[in-house]
Design a protein around this motif. Structure first.
Motif, mmCIF file in Angstrom:
data_model
loop_
_atom_site.group_PDB
_atom_site.id
_atom_site.type_symbol
_atom_site.label_atom_id
_atom_site.label_comp_id
_atom_site.label_asym_id
_atom_site.label_seq_id
_atom_site.Cartn_x
_atom_site.Cartn_y
_atom_site.Cartn_z
ATOM 1 N N THR A 46 8.987 8.757 -15.945
ATOM 2 C CA THR A 46 8.537 9.939 -17.292
ATOM 3 C C THR A 46 7.218 9.597 -17.091
ATOM 4 N N ASN A 90 16.315 14.638 -22.057
ATOM 5 C CA ASN A 90 14.759 15.548 -21.557
ATOM 6 C C ASN A 90 14.256 15.139 -23.558
ATOM 7 N N ASP A 138 11.653 14.147 -26.504
ATOM 8 C CA ASP A 138 10.395 15.395 -26.517
ATOM 9 C C ASP A 138 10.900 15.174 -28.137
#
Length: 277
Positions: free
Chosen positions: A28, A222, A226
């Motif tokens: 990331t 993802n 988050d």
């Protein structure tokens, strides 16, 4: 990928593609990455660069790792929070180092958090984490850069929350592995879908969330990250999604099956204690 399947060699150098192959997920770009295996067990990946902006102090049997956040005062959120919590609630933490002239990431072993404190450095407040290697991951000084010396041996006792993996597997099956935020589906292979189950109020100390259906949602990797990093939240009354920077999902509505009732109190907890925007 299950944690028990991870096969890493201390001292081996891995490319970005190599790390994705081992962990079933790419990089990331963060120094502290919050990850989950196929059984929704949390683990962390730590990255330190010889030419990085944090000036980590990597010498000695114990070493200092600076928390994430390159400008302003660092806060105990996102990766910093999960790394701090690992002091009292240990979890697997994989540590990688990249020297200034290296092409890949050298695996230094699994580490444990001994202590952390918030200190003033160069005009701002940062978190200094004192880390040590697990006893089974002894570094061979002859094959490593001189900035890290072999770790001492210590005896530790580890604990982890026992999850109901069948519960999360059933929920992922009901959603056909579609992310409740974006609707996307990740393919583990051409014939196998993949998703992750997220506990809205996290399990374990200090959150002590319950491992029940009303505290679970199905997410792609993802949007799972988050949620953990606090850049995504859901309004407990309307189901409206708020994202700190991703306009493709900001303002949309959480997709929920009629037979999947999410307790709004867990969403309120996330928005109050974890969301960081």
């Amino acid at each position: 990928m299950r944690l028990s399947d991870i096969d890493l060699e201390v001292g081996e150098t891995y490319s970005s593609d190599g790390l994705q192959s081992v962990f079933d997920r790419g990089l990331t770009g963060r120094g502290i990455e919050i990850c989950y295996d196929s059984e929704d067990r949390r683990y962390l990946r730590l990255f330190a660069r010889g030419d990085g902006p944090y000036a980590d102090i990597l010498g000695g049997n114990e070493f200092t790792y600076i928390g994430e956040g390159q400008s302003g005062d660092q806060e105990l959120t996102a990766g910093n929070r999960y790394l701090a919590e690992a002091e009292t609630a240990p979890l697997p933490i994989f540590f990688f180092y990249k020297s200034a002239d290296a092409d890949g990431w050298e695996y230094r072993g699994q580490v444990e958090v001994l202590d952390y404190e918030r200190v003033r450095r160069n005009g701002r407040r940062v978190f200094e984490f004192t880390l040590t290697y697990q006893t089974r991951d002894r570094v061979d000084q002859s094959s490593h850069a001189s900035d890290i010396s072999p770790p001492r041996r210590i005896e530790t006792r580890r604990s982890r929350v026992v999850r109901d993996t069948q519960l999360s597997a059933q929920l992922k099956e009901e959603y056909d592995c579609e992310c409740q935020i974006c609707g996307d589906v990740r393919q583990r292979s051409p014939g196998e879908r993949y998703a992750e189950a997220h506990h809205i109020r996290p399990l374990g100390s200090p959150h002590d969330g319950p491992d029940i259906r009303s505290n679970l949602i199905v997410l792609c990797p993802n949007h799972h990250a988050d949620f953990d990093y606090g850049v995504l939240s859901v309004d407990p009354d309307t189901g409206r999604v708020a994202h700190a920077y991703d306009q493709t999902v900001d303002g949309t509505t959480l997709m929920t099956r009629q037979d999947h009732e999410i307790d709004p109190e867990y969403l309120r907890y996330h928005n109050r204690e974890i969301a960081d925007f």
